[in-house]
Design a protein around this motif. Structure first.
Motif, mmCIF file in Angstrom:
data_model
loop_
_atom_site.group_PDB
_atom_site.id
_atom_site.type_symbol
_atom_site.label_atom_id
_atom_site.label_comp_id
_atom_site.label_asym_id
_atom_site.label_seq_id
_atom_site.Cartn_x
_atom_site.Cartn_y
_atom_site.Cartn_z
ATOM 1 N N PHE A 2 28.854 -51.510 -17.119
ATOM 2 C CA PHE A 2 29.969 -52.268 -17.668
ATOM 3 C C PHE A 2 30.935 -52.574 -16.545
ATOM 4 O O PHE A 2 30.745 -52.176 -15.409
ATOM 5 C CB PHE A 2 30.669 -51.517 -18.803
ATOM 6 C CG PHE A 2 31.030 -50.113 -18.445
ATOM 7 C CD1 PHE A 2 32.182 -49.843 -17.739
ATOM 8 C CD2 PHE A 2 30.210 -49.058 -18.798
ATOM 9 C CE1 PHE A 2 32.515 -48.557 -17.396
ATOM 10 C CE2 PHE A 2 30.543 -47.758 -18.459
ATOM 11 C CZ PHE A 2 31.690 -47.512 -17.759
ATOM 12 N N ASP A 3 31.963 -53.291 -16.870
ATOM 13 C CA ASP A 3 32.918 -53.756 -15.864
ATOM 14 C C ASP A 3 33.792 -52.616 -15.379
ATOM 15 O O ASP A 3 34.707 -52.181 -16.064
ATOM 16 C CB ASP A 3 33.784 -54.873 -16.461
ATOM 17 C CG ASP A 3 34.696 -55.486 -15.409
ATOM 18 O OD1 ASP A 3 34.643 -55.047 -14.242
ATOM 19 O OD2 ASP A 3 35.446 -56.409 -15.769
ATOM 20 N N ASP A 154 34.565 -53.786 -27.621
ATOM 21 C CA ASP A 154 34.068 -55.045 -27.079
ATOM 22 C C ASP A 154 33.738 -54.969 -25.589
ATOM 23 O O ASP A 154 33.470 -56.001 -24.958
ATOM 24 C CB ASP A 154 35.087 -56.163 -27.327
ATOM 25 C CG ASP A 154 35.258 -56.455 -28.810
ATOM 26 O OD1 ASP A 154 34.253 -56.400 -29.542
ATOM 27 O OD2 ASP A 154 36.398 -56.720 -29.239
ATOM 28 N N GLN A 156 31.737 -54.827 -22.366
ATOM 29 C CA GLN A 156 30.411 -55.368 -22.084
ATOM 30 C C GLN A 156 29.561 -54.337 -21.362
ATOM 31 O O GLN A 156 29.957 -53.769 -20.350
ATOM 32 C CB GLN A 156 30.523 -56.622 -21.223
ATOM 33 C CG GLN A 156 29.213 -57.352 -20.990
ATOM 34 C CD GLN A 156 28.856 -58.304 -22.118
ATOM 35 O OE1 GLN A 156 29.475 -58.259 -23.178
ATOM 36 N NE2 GLN A 156 27.879 -59.144 -21.918
ATOM 37 N N TYR A 158 25.147 -53.107 -20.515
ATOM 38 C CA TYR A 158 23.772 -53.594 -20.431
ATOM 39 C C TYR A 158 22.834 -52.503 -20.922
ATOM 40 O O TYR A 158 22.853 -51.384 -20.405
ATOM 41 C CB TYR A 158 23.414 -53.993 -18.994
ATOM 42 C CG TYR A 158 24.150 -55.213 -18.513
ATOM 43 C CD1 TYR A 158 25.433 -55.111 -17.969
ATOM 44 C CD2 TYR A 158 23.577 -56.473 -18.622
ATOM 45 C CE1 TYR A 158 26.128 -56.239 -17.553
ATOM 46 C CE2 TYR A 158 24.255 -57.602 -18.197
ATOM 47 C CZ TYR A 158 25.537 -57.480 -17.675
ATOM 48 O OH TYR A 158 26.213 -58.591 -17.266
ATOM 49 N N PRO A 163 22.605 -57.748 -21.973
ATOM 50 C CA PRO A 163 24.054 -57.608 -22.161
ATOM 51 C C PRO A 163 24.422 -57.567 -23.642
ATOM 52 O O PRO A 163 23.877 -58.319 -24.449
ATOM 53 C CB PRO A 163 24.614 -58.863 -21.491
ATOM 54 C CG PRO A 163 23.511 -59.866 -21.572
ATOM 55 C CD PRO A 163 22.237 -59.089 -21.470
ATOM 56 N N MET A 164 25.331 -56.674 -23.984
ATOM 57 C CA MET A 164 25.829 -56.595 -25.354
ATOM 58 C C MET A 164 27.149 -55.846 -25.361
ATOM 59 O O MET A 164 27.492 -55.153 -24.402
ATOM 60 C CB MET A 164 24.821 -55.918 -26.284
ATOM 61 C CG MET A 164 24.544 -54.459 -25.973
ATOM 62 S SD MET A 164 23.368 -53.729 -27.158
ATOM 63 C CE MET A 164 21.870 -54.635 -26.754
ATOM 64 N N ARG A 165 27.886 -55.982 -26.453
ATOM 65 C CA ARG A 165 29.135 -55.242 -26.590
ATOM 66 C C ARG A 165 28.837 -53.781 -26.874
ATOM 67 O O ARG A 165 27.818 -53.451 -27.476
ATOM 68 C CB ARG A 165 29.984 -55.845 -27.703
ATOM 69 C CG ARG A 165 30.478 -57.251 -27.391
ATOM 70 C CD ARG A 165 31.326 -57.810 -28.501
ATOM 71 N NE ARG A 165 31.781 -59.160 -28.180
ATOM 72 C CZ ARG A 165 32.545 -59.898 -28.974
ATOM 73 N NH1 ARG A 165 32.939 -59.415 -30.153
ATOM 74 N NH2 ARG A 165 32.912 -61.104 -28.606
#
Length: 222
Positions: A2-3, A154, A156, A158, A163-165
């Motif tokens: 994720f970010d 929400d 993000q 993987y 990719p999905m929430r």
């Protein structure tokens, strides 16, 4: 997964300007302890005795209460250890930034303990499963995963490069464990589900506390 550049408020709802360090991260400390524990498990002569002393035996919890915690730091194989620590490496620090180190440890260990309790006492009456000895941090990590999903649904991520929430990833894993609960794959799915529900509950309580704090600081916005 994720970010990692996302900024999260701390556990009391205030924004933290101090970046976390791997040297102060409880998640990294847990990863180190689990890795050291695995090396002890692999030592000839010592390993089997070490596992026997600290694994969770559902039939003997009353006489061996320490195993409600110690089983978390044991793993059956390198890949079992690797995948658990890989997930914790990403989700643990993200939750730390969101709620603080102390809350992370609280969620991790309460989820770990209650996932063991759920595995021991709910497997037979609900799923007609006879629980055997259990080791691994999966239940505790599910708690961290679920708490983060409650706070950052929400976000993000993987899942196998898809990719999905985060909320959908959690739902996917929950459904997988539910439908596989009676399988013979030697995975404690009831422990996973127990840790997941503990994490959801604790994440929900933290979210309510943070919203109340923000409301008290900014009454005009609500």
């Amino acid at each position: 997964m994720f970010d990692l550049n996302t900024s999260y408020p701390s556990g009391d709802g205030r924004n933290s300007r101090t970046k976390g360090s791997i040297f102060t991260s409880p998640s990294i400390t847990i990863i180190i302890l689990c890795t050291l524990s695995f090396f002890l498990e692999m030592m000839p002569g010592i390993g089997p005795l070490y596992v026997s002393a600290f694994q969770l035996d559902p039939t003997n919890i009353i006489l061996r209460p320490w195993t409600l915690v110690t089983y978390i730091f044991l793993h059956t194989s390198f890949w079992h250890l690797f995948f658990n620590m890989f997930v914790l490496f990403f989700f643990g620090p993200a939750l730390e930034r969101r709620v603080g180190n102390r809350q992370l440890l609280k969620i991790f260990f309460i989820a770990g303990i209650l996932s063991a309790v759920g595995y021991a006492f709910l497997s037979r009456p609900i799923f007609n499963i006879s629980p055997g000895p259990m080791i691994g941090a999966s239940g505790a990590i599910y708690g961290v995963f679920a708490a983060l999903a409650m706070l950052e649904p929400d976000l993000q991520v993987y899942v196998y490069f898809v990719p999905m929430r985060l909320k959908y990833a959690l739902l996917l894993f929950a459904l997988f464990d539910f439908f596989m609960v009676n399988s013979s794959d030697m995975i404690a799915h009831t422990a996973h589900l127990s840790g997941l529900f503990v994490g959801l509950y604790m994440g929900f309580q933290i979210k309510k506390t943070q919203e109340k704090y923000l409301q008290s600081r900014h009454p005009g916005r609500w």
